[in-house]
Design an enzyme around this catalytic site. Structure first.
Site: not given
Ligand code: GLY
Length: 597
Positions: A455, A458, A417, A435, A128, A503, A482
């Site tokens: 990212e 998020d 993603t 992603t 990540r 998604g 995530s």
């Molecule tokens: N950015 C998509 C996820 O990590 O859920």
């Protein structure tokens, strides 16, 4: 019983479900059958035809399912030559970063679940993105302490976290690879040098995002040459990306974490016009892939296993399945509003826990085990025993040795993603969701020819609610929560299904639905993937537009749900493993295929 179901998955099961009958109705016109990319192998064309006909692809030895046929062909070549699933993933990811740049790539992050056939063990790797050391909890707030508008935060440097995908590719290859690293990057280098055919989905995505892509000269020059969006079917070269991959072939992932490519990343972030970010060379140098314990939840006779924190994926999918386990969905069937009441409210309850408790457990204490404890989920499932939609949903009290008070999360995740599922000839299985967050991420392209993620959006933009801290707030070095749900379903210690999807936070519903359709409703994996979506997170009950899911709108409204009809563009890629071999599916809503031998 599960074995029997999986054996059935090797053939196309004819289902009498009205919901399932129009499995190809959900296909977006530009991607129908995925048959728009020319120059593919006969096997890839056959896989496209199978998908268009709603049939799974069968194989005996190995299989790869991913979001673009060119990437799948690169992975298939590796597997055909005796490479491992980890080898094939490196080839697939390198090509996806070129041909599907809006979804994943070297500037992003990923989670990987690995089943090792020799040891029977599951390993999960966290690649990540991380928040820069200079990031503070108010990163996405204005001078009055109010959250920024979503796209004000996304577009530019502020949202860029330290990329993890290059390091994850290398770490997976180091642990489980057996093919020469350089050879794995060759297919992507060749395509970048010689040009690849722009897919309809990429062209449409560019056309729909011209204003944001046009804000940065390097991004605009690539996607909007001469001011016009790249066209489907045209050939596109990316020599800068080829050079980056050549450097990666020589130096490994370090080529992206130090030296000129790393300097290009930092410069791009820090000089982003109007919205510079904080990423530094130190952040890149410090980046590490983290091995974490797999999170498994019991469902029927199975264990549904995936990525734990900082992903909420396995916990939330596991909670939904763990709660619906108390109900006979097989008897109710997919056309029953009662089935969807149970699934929808289980999902609402799971999302309530997700919003309260789930974040990067290296930074905040989390009741990880308590959240998927069967006793806790059985108790939560008693809330589902009524006849109507729950009037209110609140987080529960999972078993926890640590007392903490958290406020509910407030973050927005939009669809994005990509997912890769692979089984190799030795029986190793890999499930990886990858992603750059939003479509085209931060819209910043580096001199190295790849896009950078957004990212960090998020994270929750707010830090507190009524004075109570939010677990998923921004902190330096933290990884944003995530929804990615790379999953391997196990029966008696062996994998029977490898699955995942893009998604945003709807990933969780897409994966849970497909597992239920395959396991409880006996659908072959392609039919289960194509089954129209009904997704409930914490607001409306979303029904997939232009499908028979909308027939359930009135009955669900009568039960008390607010319903909303909309596009639900999952990108499920899955492989079922049965006594009769492998059975692969690819989402008809996108361009991917499953290919095997
Ligand atoms: N950015 C998509 C996820 O990590 O859920």
């Amino acid at each position: 019983m599960m074995r029997a179901i999986m054996a059935m998955a090797a053939i196309a099961v004819l289902t009498t479900s009205a919901l399932a009958q129009q499995s190809t109705d959900a296909v977006a016109p530009e991607t129908a059958g995925g048959g728009m990319i020319s120059g593919l192998s006969a096997e890839a064309r056959a896989a496209q035809d199978a998908k268009a006909a709603g049939r799974p692809v069968s194989a005996n030895d190995w299989m790869v399912s991913a979001a673009n046929p060119l990437a799948v062909e690169a992975g298939a070549a590796v597997l055909r030559d005796g490479g491992s699933a980890a080898d094939a993933m490196v080839a697939v990811q390198a090509v996806l970063g070129l041909v599907e740049p809006q979804s994943s790539g070297l500037g992003g992050g990923a989670f990987l679940v690995w089943y090792d056939a020799a040891t029977g063990e599951l390993t999960t790797l966290d690649g990540r993105e991380t928040a820069p050391l200079a990031a503070t909890p108010t990163l996405f707030q204005d001078e009055d302490g109010e959250p920024l508008g979503f796209f004000d935060a996304v577009v530019g440097g502020l949202s860029v976290g330290t990329p993890g995908t290059p390091a994850l590719m290398e770490e997976a290859h180091r642990r489980w690879g057996r093919t020469n690293w350089r050879a794995l990057l060759e297919p992507a280098i060749t395509l970048a040098d010689e040009g690849f055919e722009v897919s309809p989905r990429l062209a449409t995505s560019v056309a729909d995002d011209q204003e944001r892509l046009g804000a940065f000269p390097r991004t605009a020059a690539y996607f909007l040459p001469g001011g016009e969006p790249i066209a489907a079917g045209s050939m596109l070269q990316n020599p800068a990306y080829a050079d980056t991959l050549r450097a990666m072939a020589e130096q490994g992932a370090a080529a992206l974490y130090e030296g000129p490519i790393a300097e290009g990343i930092v410069d791009t972030v820090r000089s982003a016009d109007g919205n510079p970010g904080l990423l530094s060379l130190e952040d890149l140098a410090l980046y590490r892939v983290i091995e974490r314990p797999a999170v498994c939840a019991a469902y029927r006779s199975l264990d549904v296993c995936g990525m734990g924190p900082p992903s909420s994926g396995a916990l939330t999918v596991g909670q939904i399945l763990g709660m619906v386990d108390a109900f006979d969905l097989a008897d109710l069937g997919p056309d029953s509003p009662e089935s969807w009441r149970i699934i929808g409210d289980a999902s609402r309850l799971a999302f309530a826990d997700r919003g309260r408790y789930m974040a990067d457990s290296d930074f905040v204490p989390m009741p990880t085990e308590g959240l998927v404890d069967p006793d806790y989920l059985s108790e939560r499932a008693t809330l589902l025993s009524g006849d109507d939609a729950l009037p209110e949903v609140a987080p529960g009290n999972p078993g926890w040795s640590h007392a903490s008070l958290w406020a509910d999360d407030q973050s927005l995740e939009l669809p994005s993603t990509s997912h890769i599922s692979i089984v190799d000839a030795d029986g190793n299985a890999l499930s990886m969701t990858t992603t750059i967050e939003n479509g085209f991420g931060s819209r910043l392209m580096t001199p190295g020819g790849f896009l950078l993620n957004n990212e960090l959006t998020d994270f929750s933009f707010r830090t507190h609610s009524d004075g109570v801290p939010i677990a998923n707030r921004v902190e330096p070095g933290k990884r944003p929560r995530s929804s990615m749900s790379p999953t391997i379903v196990m029966a008696d210690g062996a994998p029977v299904l490898v699955i995942g999807s893009p998604g945003g936070s709807r990933i969780i519903g897409y994966v849970a639905k497909t597992i239920i359709a395959h396991v409880d409703w006996d659908m072959d994996i392609q039919t289960a993937i194509a089954l129209p979506h009904l997704v409930n997170r914490f607001g409306t009950y979303d029904l997939e537009e232009a499908t028979r899911a909308t027939d359930l709108g009135e009955p669900l409204q009568a039960l008390g749900y607010e319903v909303n009809t909309r596009a639900l563009t999952s990108g499920l890629q899955a492989i079922a493993i049965g006594e009769d071999g492998l059975s692969g599916g690819a989402d008809p809503r996108r361009e991917g295929i499953a290919l095997g031998e």
